[in-house]
Structures are given as structure tokens and as C-alpha cells.
Write a protein that holds these residues in place. Sequence first.
Motif, mmCIF file in Angstrom:
data_model
loop_
_atom_site.group_PDB
_atom_site.id
_atom_site.type_symbol
_atom_site.label_atom_id
_atom_site.label_comp_id
_atom_site.label_asym_id
_atom_site.label_seq_id
_atom_site.Cartn_x
_atom_site.Cartn_y
_atom_site.Cartn_z
ATOM 1 N N ARG A 78 23.787 43.750 20.548
ATOM 2 C CA ARG A 78 25.144 43.572 21.447
ATOM 3 C C ARG A 78 25.669 42.319 21.520
ATOM 4 N N SER A 89 37.398 51.467 29.552
ATOM 5 C CA SER A 89 36.692 51.492 30.300
ATOM 6 C C SER A 89 36.658 50.205 31.371
ATOM 7 N N LEU A 90 37.265 50.323 32.456
ATOM 8 C CA LEU A 90 37.347 49.043 33.245
ATOM 9 C C LEU A 90 36.759 49.239 34.655
ATOM 10 N N TYR A 91 36.854 48.159 35.477
ATOM 11 C CA TYR A 91 36.037 48.296 36.792
ATOM 12 C C TYR A 91 37.218 48.513 37.680
ATOM 13 N N GLY A 92 37.111 49.082 38.867
ATOM 14 C CA GLY A 92 38.149 49.671 39.496
ATOM 15 C C GLY A 92 38.310 48.415 40.693
ATOM 16 N N ASP A 93 37.436 47.425 40.770
ATOM 17 C CA ASP A 93 37.700 46.450 41.813
ATOM 18 C C ASP A 93 38.043 44.960 41.059
ATOM 19 N N LEU A 94 38.289 44.873 40.069
ATOM 20 C CA LEU A 94 38.374 43.640 39.696
ATOM 21 C C LEU A 94 39.988 43.491 38.924
ATOM 22 N N GLU A 98 39.705 38.475 36.616
ATOM 23 C CA GLU A 98 38.391 38.665 37.206
ATOM 24 C C GLU A 98 37.602 39.462 35.917
ATOM 25 N N GLY B 295 34.866 41.509 43.885
ATOM 26 C CA GLY B 295 35.121 42.808 44.287
ATOM 27 C C GLY B 295 35.059 43.120 45.791
ATOM 28 N N ASP B 345 28.576 48.232 45.589
ATOM 29 C CA ASP B 345 29.590 48.551 44.986
ATOM 30 C C ASP B 345 29.823 47.849 43.502
ATOM 31 N N GLY B 346 29.315 46.671 43.352
ATOM 32 C CA GLY B 346 29.438 45.936 42.254
ATOM 33 C C GLY B 346 28.600 46.719 41.095
ATOM 34 N N GLU B 349 29.935 49.957 40.174
ATOM 35 C CA GLU B 349 31.109 49.741 39.035
ATOM 36 C C GLU B 349 30.345 49.903 37.579
ATOM 37 N N GLU B 350 28.978 49.195 37.714
ATOM 38 C CA GLU B 350 28.525 49.070 36.352
ATOM 39 C C GLU B 350 28.309 50.438 36.027
ATOM 40 N N HIS B 353 30.648 52.734 34.768
ATOM 41 C CA HIS B 353 31.121 52.357 33.255
ATOM 42 C C HIS B 353 30.167 51.924 32.554
ATOM 43 N N PRO B 354 29.353 52.976 32.090
ATOM 44 C CA PRO B 354 28.126 52.263 31.279
ATOM 45 C C PRO B 354 28.566 51.976 30.074
ATOM 46 N N ARG B 356 30.458 49.482 29.484
ATOM 47 C CA ARG B 356 30.492 48.078 29.565
ATOM 48 C C ARG B 356 29.169 47.480 29.586
ATOM 49 N N PRO B 357 28.474 47.879 30.421
ATOM 50 C CA PRO B 357 27.079 47.071 30.122
ATOM 51 C C PRO B 357 26.369 47.193 29.104
#
Lengths: 228, 504
Positions: A78, A89-94, A98, B295, B345-346, B349-350, B353-354, B356-357
Motif C-alpha cells: 500500500r 471516493s472523496l470525504y464529504g466534510d473536507l 484539506e 471536518g 464523523d471523521g 467518513e473513513e 469510503h473504504p 481510501r483507508p
Amino acid sequence: MTADSTLGLHARDLTKAYDEIAALDALDLSVHPGELVALVGSNGAGKSTFLRLAAGLLEPSAGGVRIDGYAAGSIEARDACSYIGDQPSLYGDLSVREHIEYVANVHGLGGWPTYADTLLATLSLGDRVDDLPVRFSRGLRQKTSLILGLIRPFSVLLVDEPFVGLDPAGQDALTEILVATAGGGAAVITATHQLAFLERTTRCVVLDDGSAVYDDAPDLARIAPFLE
Amino acid sequence: MRRRRQVEDQDWIDSVYKAYLAAIGAAVAIFYLSPLFGSGEATPSLVREVMDRGPGILGLCISVLVLIGLRSGARGGPLAPEPADISFVLLAPLRRPTALRSAAIRQARGVVFTGAVVGLVGGTIAFRRLPGAPWAWLAVGIGIGVLAALVAWGAALVASGTGLHMRLATAIGVVLVAWATYDAAASATTSPATQLARVGLWPIEWSAPGLIGIGFALAVAVLGLTVVGGVSIESAQRRAGLVGQLRFAATIQDVRTVMVLHRQLAQERPRLVPWRRFRARGSRLHGCWRRDWQGLARWPASRVARGIALGLLTGLAMAGAWRGATFLILAAGAAFFVAALDANDGLGEEADHPERPAGYPVPWGTLIVSHLAAPAMVMSIVGVVALATYAAFTSSVTAVGIGAVSIVGAVVVGTVGAAAMVVLGAPRVDGAFALGFPEFAALFVAARQLFPGTLVTAAFLPVALAGEGGIENGSRAIVPTFIGVVVVTIGITSWLRSREIGVS
């Protein structure tokens, strides 16, 4: 086995089956540093499945993939492999910036702001850095996703249908970025239906029903029959 | 004909099932709420107090319902047509008011039923202590419940049917609440909500303003049905998709998805301009702390208000438990746990959107644990609000001390419990339980879903024990409860740390 002898991506006997249907059938494929490989094939040929297996998002039914000598999905793999999926695939809060900052931090990357500004300018996203990408159009979200995949360090880059949703200028800019990335020593594999992109690649692999039916220089005349 | 008969049969079975659930719910509510209002016939002074202050408080509750209805309507509620109905009915050359009115009337049946059940519970509690015929209290309770539900539902229909802007809808609702608050404070009957609430005292004392209140409620409901044709197709379409997903997520008990969809339904979006900007810097795992605060800095005002309201509710419930209503620690635990779910919430969010991590060179378990610090800080703030509220209703320093220790425990176990719930996602009963009896699978799902919230509730045990058996009782419970909380927290954190990202 030393890591140096296995740099890049190596898939051996890679198989992925869903019930009785094989999405990938005992595929052998190696991509070495500096290669820019186009992965083409009709819908359902197994392109996305291959990339997701290499990224460690899917588990193979048989065989395996190694990234720089490490099993796909392991922490080391990885660290070496960047995957940019076909669906952003993007975070909703950033915001865009950010997002970039977080991805850079998670990868322990220093000095990212300069490179980020270059990428943002190249993909014409510089004036949207403080906006929330979750509210963007498909094309702008795709650009954000590309930047996040490119900002982090990697030696293998996997990109799935990156041109979908991009305007012509964005497509040209992305092509140049991918060519430069391979030129910089990374192994780059791009699944695409964009035949114009093939001219810029060093190699083309055609998948059909989960098997590689063509693996050679990008020659449209020879490839075309497989895509009909 | 066959189809119609099948639908009729389904409606009948569905109605019986709803009535069955409502009967159980009402019985449980009566059983647990009755002790809160004491036992035996009320003294004349208590009856006088109920007559003076009851309509004001009930009117305030009704006006808050109207405010919620108006805001829901401004977002396109309360109707949520099926996506197919939008494509094939609302876009067809048919009169929209006709099509929407029948859907609204179908929805009104459920609204009336819910209001009647709540009113029945209220009426049953009232006739046990207050003078007047039991049948009169039950009838009035059901009537008030139905009318309160109808006026809130009607307000939502009026707002959506007339395309009322959110700010105007909120302003109207706030004026109504303020008006009812004045009535409650001055023991007056001037606002329409208080006039409706006056009906609630008819078994003791007839008052004509109650008729105005009834008229107001019915007029709002009828007006809602009249303007229903003006519902925005854009809102209906957005709600149709979300409500369908929400029902599915609720059916499979996926708490995180329910929460996210509910936010979308309420159009609760992150702020474009954060409350505070954070400068770019940070190490690998310090990055999670910073990312979570970035966030949190985009929380909309409504979510901030909800966090404070949940803190207030926790404190009030703790104060109630301290005064002997032991069961209120369930409310304290539930309110605090909901706040903890929001605070995580942080991490959510992870988990949403699996991909990403899955691409980060950090083990999933390590990443999860790195995401716990910011929510713990947020929960500490909610805890301070809860403690301040609780302290305002308790006079003893020891009581505040017991409450403070309980809240510290709740902050810690609530944060990790909510994180566990986020990470677990929807329950899967296709494993070992699929081979056993369905009852075991259902028990497993219920236990799994209730476990984290139960842990938070357990943290408040010293307050409840002090309320039930005196301060000494509560003081004795502090150390064992706190040790239990610490042990459970360590256990859950270790489990979270061992998580691996799921691949298929």
C-alpha cells in the motif's frame, strides 16, 4: 528474493471468480518501472477487477499479485502502490486542500504544497481548493481524485478509466502527467477505452474474458480486432 | 382486481401489525412513565397547578412540533412519493393536486394513528391521578394527540405546498414557539397552540378557547391538503430516493447509513466556509486529529445545536434520575450515545469510503484509534453541557461530583462505543447464526445494536443508584462503575485496534 529484483507489479496465475464466473482467469502479467501500460478490453473483460486485485481491494480466488515484491494489500504494498478508482471516493466534510493535506500526512509526506499547487494548476483546479469536492461535478471530482492519487509517493500507479468525465483539456493534461510519471520511473497501468491514449503508452495489454489476448507494443491495427 | 385485493390484504395485515406494535409500545410507555407522575389522587393544590401551568407547557410542546413540521416542509416534506410515482404519475399529464392529495391522505392515517397512541398514553396517565371520568381523559388525550400530530403534519404540507423558504418557515415557527413560551411563563392562553392545549383540561374544566385551538389545527391540516399540489418535483425526487434508501438502511439496522441519509434528507450539509481554518502541518497520525477537526469545523449550525441539545437532554435526564425517576438514565444514555455517533464523523467518513483507508500505508486498526481523540474532545464539551444542566437541578456538591465522574466515564465509553458501531456497520446474520434459529439471529442483532448504548447508560448508574438509595449508595457505586468503564473501554479499543479493512 530481494525487493530490487521484483520492482514493479507482478501477477502470477491471478484468478478471480464470482461463483462459477471467472472475471480473471490465471492471468500472468508483469509491469516494470518506467513502463506506461494501457489495459484495454470491452466491458466486463476484467480490467477493473485486475486493478482492484492489485490495489488489495479484492482477494484473488487463486494466484496473487506482488507490488515491489510485497503481497498486494500489505502495508508495504500500500505504501508503494497508488490506486485511482473509476468512481471518485472523496470525504464529504473536507475541502480539496484539506483532502490533499490529509493524504499527504497519512503518507508521511513533507514538502507537498509545492507539488500540490503544480498538480492543481495543471488540472485547472487551483481556484477551487477551498471548495468541498462532494459538491463538484463528475469531472471536477475525478480531477480531485486524480490529484489525491498523484500527490502521495508511489512506485506503481494503477488508474481505472481516468479520462471519463474530463474535458478535452483535462484529458490532455492527464495524459502528459501519466507519461511524465512513467518517465520518472514509476510503473503505470491505466485501464481505458481512450484509444488515442494508446499512442503515448509503451505497451498495451488487451483483456478478453479475463485473459490477456494481446500483450505488445500499442499497435491499433493489431488491437482493433480484439475490441470489436 | 387480484392486485387490488392483494394490496387490501397487505394493508390489513400491515395495520394489524402496526396496532400490535403500538399496543406494546403504549403499555411499556404507561408502565414506565406513570411512576414519574406519582400515585394516588392529586391534591387540590396540584390540580390547580396542573390547570395553571399544564396548557402552557403542552402548548409549548405543540408549537415545537409545528416548528419541526414547518422546517421539514421547507425541505420538501412530509410526502415522499415512490421514485416510480414521480416518473409515471407526477410527470404524466394528470392533475398533480389529485395525485398528491391521495398520497397525503394515506400518510394522514399514519399521522392520526401515531397521535392517537401518544394521546392515549397521556390520557391514561392523567386519569390515574386527576379528577374526572376516565373515558373523558382517554377521549381528550386521543383527541389532543391526533390534533397535535395533524397540525404539525399540516404545517409541513403548507410549507412544502407553498414553497415556503426555510428562513421564513423557521421564523414563523420560532414566533409560534416564542408566543407559546410567553403563555407558559405567564399562565396565559393567547397563542393558538396553547388554545389547543386547553382542550386537554376539558375533563376538569370546560373552556371555549379550546374550540379555537381545534379549529386552528383542523384549518392548518385542511389548508395543507388544499395546497399539496404545489409540492416541488425536485424536492419530491430528492426525498423519494433518500427515503427509499433510509427505509432499507433502517431495515438492515445500519446506524451509520441511517444517520448519513437522515442528514441528507434534512439537507444538513457541511459548511462551505469552516468555523475556523487550520493551517497545514502535521505528522502521519497527528494528521487524523487535524483532519477530524477540519471536518468538525464544517459542522452546520444545526448539528452544533443538536450536540448542545443532546447535552442538555442528558443533563435533564440525569437530574430526573437523581430525583428518583431511575429509568431516565436510559434517556441520558441514549442522548449521549447519539451525540457520540455524531462526534465520530471523521471515522465515519473513513468507513463510508473504504477505498481510501485501504490505500493508506497504515493498518486500519491504527487509523481507527487515531480517529478517537477528536470525538473524545467533542464529547467532553457535550459532557460539560450535560454536567452544567444536571448541576443546575441538584443542590448537593456530592451529587455534582457523582454526576461528573459518571460523565467522564460516559465520554470515554461513549466515544469508543460509537466508534465500534461505526466500524461494525450493518449487522450480518449470514454467518454462524444463519444455521441456527432465527430467534437467536434476532437476539444477536438486538444485542449487537444495543450493546454500545447500554455501556453509556451503565456509566450513569451511580447517579441512578444515588437517586434510588441515597448519596451513599451512589458514592459506593462510583469506583466499581468507573473500573468497569475503563476495562470495557480498553477491551473495545483493543478490538478496534485489531480491525483489518474488509476486502471481498
